[in-house]
Design an enzyme around this catalytic site. Structure first.
Site, PDB file in Angstrom:
ATOM      1  N   ASP A  93       6.525  14.532   6.401  1.00  0.00           N
ATOM      2  CA  ASP A  93       5.216  15.159   6.397  1.00  0.00           C
ATOM      3  C   ASP A  93       4.229  14.244   7.121  1.00  0.00           C
ATOM      4  O   ASP A  93       4.326  13.020   7.052  1.00  0.00           O
ATOM      5  CB  ASP A  93       4.772  15.393   4.948  1.00  0.00           C
ATOM      6  CG  ASP A  93       3.519  16.235   4.860  1.00  0.00           C
ATOM      7  OD1 ASP A  93       2.424  15.681   5.033  1.00  0.00           O
ATOM      8  OD2 ASP A  93       3.631  17.449   4.622  1.00  0.00           O
ATOM      9  N   PHE A 117       4.726  16.323  12.059  1.00  0.00           N
ATOM     10  CA  PHE A 117       3.837  17.387  12.512  1.00  0.00           C
ATOM     11  C   PHE A 117       2.393  16.966  12.230  1.00  0.00           C
ATOM     12  O   PHE A 117       2.016  16.742  11.071  1.00  0.00           O
ATOM     13  CB  PHE A 117       4.154  18.709  11.816  1.00  0.00           C
ATOM     14  CG  PHE A 117       5.342  19.414  12.394  1.00  0.00           C
ATOM     15  CD1 PHE A 117       5.178  20.403  13.356  1.00  0.00           C
ATOM     16  CD2 PHE A 117       6.628  19.064  12.011  1.00  0.00           C
ATOM     17  CE1 PHE A 117       6.276  21.043  13.913  1.00  0.00           C
ATOM     18  CE2 PHE A 117       7.733  19.690  12.560  1.00  0.00           C
ATOM     19  CZ  PHE A 117       7.563  20.680  13.517  1.00  0.00           C
ATOM     20  N   ALA A 118       1.617  16.844  13.296  1.00  0.00           N
ATOM     21  CA  ALA A 118       0.206  16.483  13.184  1.00  0.00           C
ATOM     22  C   ALA A 118      -0.598  17.601  13.832  1.00  0.00           C
ATOM     23  O   ALA A 118      -0.987  17.518  14.997  1.00  0.00           O
ATOM     24  CB  ALA A 118      -0.056  15.142  13.861  1.00  0.00           C
ATOM     25  N   HIS A 136      11.559  14.998  -5.836  1.00  0.00           N
ATOM     26  CA  HIS A 136      10.123  15.172  -6.053  1.00  0.00           C
ATOM     27  C   HIS A 136       9.736  14.430  -7.328  1.00  0.00           C
ATOM     28  O   HIS A 136      10.286  14.696  -8.401  1.00  0.00           O
ATOM     29  CB  HIS A 136       9.817  16.665  -6.189  1.00  0.00           C
ATOM     30  CG  HIS A 136       8.376  17.009  -6.053  1.00  0.00           C
ATOM     31  ND1 HIS A 136       7.400  16.444  -6.837  1.00  0.00           N
ATOM     32  CD2 HIS A 136       7.735  17.867  -5.206  1.00  0.00           C
ATOM     33  CE1 HIS A 136       6.225  16.946  -6.499  1.00  0.00           C
ATOM     34  NE2 HIS A 136       6.399  17.811  -5.513  1.00  0.00           N
ATOM     35  N   GLU A 173       9.549  24.429   1.508  1.00  0.00           N
ATOM     36  CA  GLU A 173      10.117  23.590   0.459  1.00  0.00           C
ATOM     37  C   GLU A 173      11.039  24.401  -0.453  1.00  0.00           C
ATOM     38  O   GLU A 173      12.079  23.898  -0.908  1.00  0.00           O
ATOM     39  CB  GLU A 173       9.005  22.934  -0.356  1.00  0.00           C
ATOM     40  CG  GLU A 173       9.506  21.944  -1.390  1.00  0.00           C
ATOM     41  CD  GLU A 173       8.369  21.172  -2.033  1.00  0.00           C
ATOM     42  OE1 GLU A 173       7.994  20.107  -1.501  1.00  0.00           O
ATOM     43  OE2 GLU A 173       7.850  21.636  -3.077  1.00  0.00           O
TER      44      GLU A 173
END
Length: 360
Positions: free
Chosen positions: A212, A122-123, A234, A304
């Site tokens: 991302d 996604f940009a 993470h 998230e």
């Protein structure tokens, strides 16, 4: 009496003739039925023999199958590849670290399957500025040698950089609505991936890697990550107890995880799997986020938080170590002891998140 003798003699000769005739008829009948019985068996045997000869001829026409020869060290049954990190989850999913896999063996397997991978990014809004660096580094490090579709979701199609791609790789620009808030972007990113997985992706790729847009590839990222469903640890919460995970704890939210539950804390910046599994995951997260929206509540870390809830109750079949999601800004958020411990076990940094905050 003398007259009867010739009559009796004639009668005996007649009976003898009839007996002989009867026996001849029986013999002929047996011969006929015997022929009819034996002839098909002989034909069947001939057919079998003919088939055998054909099979032999076909066998002679076969060609040897030449498989590529692979030379690599024999696996050591009594020696662990790593002793400083957790290698397998309690549900027997491998955790992927440097030194735990042989990429040559994996490449042979996935190339035999003619695997195609989709990378969704996604940009949107100002994050379009990170896209060029992501694509350029992906061409150097991501799934090199494989067919790859870059699915670029953007509200600014005219700003997508055009970069040269390797053979078998293509960029697909998909226009999405421009939302005013990151809350709505987060919500609808799950919806968009779910819809496209159902309508299009399942016909074009075998696996989806959902990443991302604010990151770059710094080292090899290949088929070792592929599985029916994978999540990424993470780095900021690796090795901590579940009480320290930033799970959503409020029972009003669909993302709520009770205090006494939890395996790991997964980043929302990199997850994926087969197209059907990614469809199920994103659809479930989107529906849960819509319930929260209607209840006027946002999970603490938006998508998230919902991803962590989903992976808790739908265990991933493979888990990626913090090597696959790093951030140099980590030094400013966690203590020196935790950072030094991570640097001792993270020997290769494969993906680096860009931007000013780790969960921005």
């Amino acid at each position: 009496m003398a007259q009867l003798l010739p009559i009796l003699a004639g009668t005996q000769r007649c009976c003898s003739l009839r007996r002989v005739t009867f026996l001849l008829l029986i013999a002929l009948a047996l011969a006929f039925f015997g022929y009819c019985y034996l002839k098909p068996r002989a034909q069947k045997l001939e057919n079998i023999q003919a088939g055998a000869s054909v099979a032999v001829r076909e066998r002679h026409d076969l060609q040897d199958v030449n498989l590529p020869r692979m030379v690599y060290p024999q696996p050591q049954v009594l020696a662990l590849p790593r002793e400083d990190v957790l290698l397998v989850t309690p549900w027997l999913a491998p955790i992927i670290w440097e030194g735990t896999f042989n990429i040559d063996i994996l490449n042979e397997w996935f190339r035999l399957q003619n695997t195609t991978i989709g990378l969704t990014v996604f940009a949107v809004k100002k994050n379009i500025i990170y896209l060029k660096q992501l694509l350029e580094t992906a061409e150097r490090h991501f799934m090199v040698g494989y067919k790859v579709n870059y699915y670029i979701f953007t509200d600014r199609p005219d700003h997508v950089p055009r970069i040269p791609l390797q053979n078998g790789r293509q960029m697909v620009i998909l226009k999405v609505q421009s939302y005013s808030s990151w809350r709505d972007i987060s919500l609808h990113s799950m919806e968009v991936i779910s819809n496209f997985s159902e309508q299009r992706f399942h016909r074009e790729v075998d696996y989806l890697v959902c990443a991302d847009g604010k990151m770059k590839f710094t080292e090899h990222v290949g088929v070792e990550i592929l599985a029916s469903l994978f999540g990424t640890l993470h780095p900021g919460f690796y090795g901590l107890s579940r009480n320290n995970f930033p799970y959503e704890r409020r029972p009003q939210s669909q993302a709520q995880i009770p205090e006494d539950e939890g395996d790991f804390y997964y980043t929302g910046a990199l997850f994926g799997g087969s197209v059907p599994e990614v469809h199920r995951l994103t659809k479930a997260c989107y529906q849960a986020m819509m319930v929260d929206k209607n209840s006027d509540i946002d999970a603490v870390w938006l998508e998230e938080s919902h991803l962590n809830k989903y992976l808790l109750y739908h265990k991933p079949s493979k888990v990626l170590s913090p090597e696959y999601m790093w951030n140099k800004q980590l030094l400013g958020y966690w203590g020196a002891e935790q950072v030094n411990r991570l640097l001792r076990i993270v020997t290769r940094i494969r993906l680096n998140v860009l931007g000013n905050s780790f969960q921005e």
